[in-house]
Every structure is written in C-alpha cells, then in structure tokens.
Motif scaffolding. Sequence first.
Motif, PDB file in Angstrom:
ATOM      1  N   ASN A  10       0.840  -1.196   0.000  1.00  0.00           N
ATOM      2  CA  ASN A  10       0.000   0.000   0.000  1.00  0.00           C
ATOM      3  C   ASN A  10       0.874   1.244   0.000  1.00  0.00           C
ATOM      4  N   ARG A  17       0.309  12.537  -1.968  1.00  0.00           N
ATOM      5  CA  ARG A  17      -0.106  11.824  -3.181  1.00  0.00           C
ATOM      6  C   ARG A  17       0.784  12.124  -4.382  1.00  0.00           C
ATOM      7  N   LEU A  20       3.489   9.659  -4.766  1.00  0.00           N
ATOM      8  CA  LEU A  20       3.114   8.386  -5.371  1.00  0.00           C
ATOM      9  C   LEU A  20       3.280   8.451  -6.885  1.00  0.00           C
ATOM     10  N   TYR A  38       1.692  -4.333 -11.028  1.00  0.00           N
ATOM     11  CA  TYR A  38       1.280  -3.446  -9.939  1.00  0.00           C
ATOM     12  C   TYR A  38       0.164  -4.108  -9.129  1.00  0.00           C
ATOM     13  N   THR A  40      -2.147  -3.550  -5.247  1.00  0.00           N
ATOM     14  CA  THR A  40      -2.419  -2.935  -3.949  1.00  0.00           C
ATOM     15  C   THR A  40      -3.723  -3.511  -3.435  1.00  0.00           C
ATOM     16  N   ASP A  46      -7.492   2.452  -0.109  1.00  0.00           N
ATOM     17  CA  ASP A  46      -6.500   2.337  -1.179  1.00  0.00           C
ATOM     18  C   ASP A  46      -7.075   2.712  -2.539  1.00  0.00           C
ATOM     19  N   PHE A  50      -5.132   5.564  -4.705  1.00  0.00           N
ATOM     20  CA  PHE A  50      -4.615   5.245  -6.038  1.00  0.00           C
ATOM     21  C   PHE A  50      -5.507   5.743  -7.176  1.00  0.00           C
ATOM     22  N   VAL A  53      -3.592   7.477  -9.936  1.00  0.00           N
ATOM     23  CA  VAL A  53      -2.557   6.631 -10.534  1.00  0.00           C
ATOM     24  C   VAL A  53      -3.173   5.532 -11.400  1.00  0.00           C
ATOM     25  N   SER A  54      -4.337   5.067 -11.021  1.00  0.00           N
ATOM     26  CA  SER A  54      -4.928   3.930 -11.730  1.00  0.00           C
ATOM     27  C   SER A  54      -5.295   4.254 -13.177  1.00  0.00           C
ATOM     28  N   ILE A  59      -3.720  -1.814 -12.336  1.00  0.00           N
ATOM     29  CA  ILE A  59      -3.451  -2.286 -10.978  1.00  0.00           C
ATOM     30  C   ILE A  59      -4.249  -3.555 -10.708  1.00  0.00           C
ATOM     31  N   TRP A 131       5.550   0.463  -3.095  1.00  0.00           N
ATOM     32  CA  TRP A 131       5.079   1.727  -3.665  1.00  0.00           C
ATOM     33  C   TRP A 131       5.818   2.926  -3.082  1.00  0.00           C
TER      34      TRP A 131
END
Length: 161
Positions: A10, A17, A20, A38, A40, A46, A50, A53-54, A59, A131
């Motif tokens: 995580n 953020r 990340l 990837y 998490t 979470d 994320f 980022v996703s 992911i 991460w």
Amino acid sequence: MKIAVLINGNFHPYLRRETLIENLFSLQTIFEDCDIFYQTWDDPEDRHIFKDVSSYIDINWASKPNFATYDPYLKAYNDLPSRSFSGISRTRNNSSSAKKIKAHGCFQHISFFNQFNSIPKNYDFYIRTRWDAYFNENFPLKNILEIAEKNVVGIAAIPNH
C-alpha cells in the motif's frame, strides 16, 4: 534477459499523493525494459489513494487478508531455531497492540506471495519493491543483475516517509 518487477503493498495515507505519482514515473523509467506488475489492496482507502494513478497503469486490486489471530513473528520464533531470531526485539513485546502491528506488518509478505503467484513464471529475474520506495535515477540495475547471476541480492531502499 526477461525481468519482472513486482510493485505491491500500500501507499501510506499520511504520504503526499504527488509523491506516489513521482515514484511511479521514476520506477517506470528505471525499469523501462522490464515487465512491471502493480498490486495494492482492494479497499476504499487504497482505491481513494490510487485513484489518480490507476488511470496510468493496470493495478491488480487484491483482497486484504484478515488479521492473524496469532503473532506471526512469535509463531516463527517458536517454529524455527532460536539463532534465527537472536537480537530481534519484536519477538519480546507480546501485547495485543504489538501483535496487531506485527500481523499487519506481514501483509506485505502475503501481498508479494499472492502477486508472485499471479504472474507468468517465464522470467530470468524477479524484482520486488514497494510503492513508497524511492530509486535514484542512477540506480545501477545492470550491475545488480550481473551480481544476481550468482547471488541473491537484497537492496536497501529508503522508504519515502
């Protein structure tokens, strides 16, 4: 040479953020010639962490394991030769809060185990990272892989918190 990079665990809620996203781009640059996987936890916290980022990556959202009803370190301590644990202070504190913290600490190992089992096994090398690990742009991947031809290599990365 075929290399798999497994990024899992995580990203702590108290970390910024933007870090990340910076870490993600840094990892993609350093491991640009590798296949990156990837993973998490699939929980509301979470998913929120994320969410930005996703959109850049695929992911694998893994179910978070239940807390162990035992202290995993003490179980290992009881099941393995004592010399394996000499000097490890975490085996001394047996309070309920310490057990919970230690059980949660094992989640990253469970996550890695599950992630490794979910990917193809046709790679020459498997690299696992977190991460929140930061890699310098001059990370000597080629040199490390040469050493890894004959040795197990552990790399200490400074967590980004």
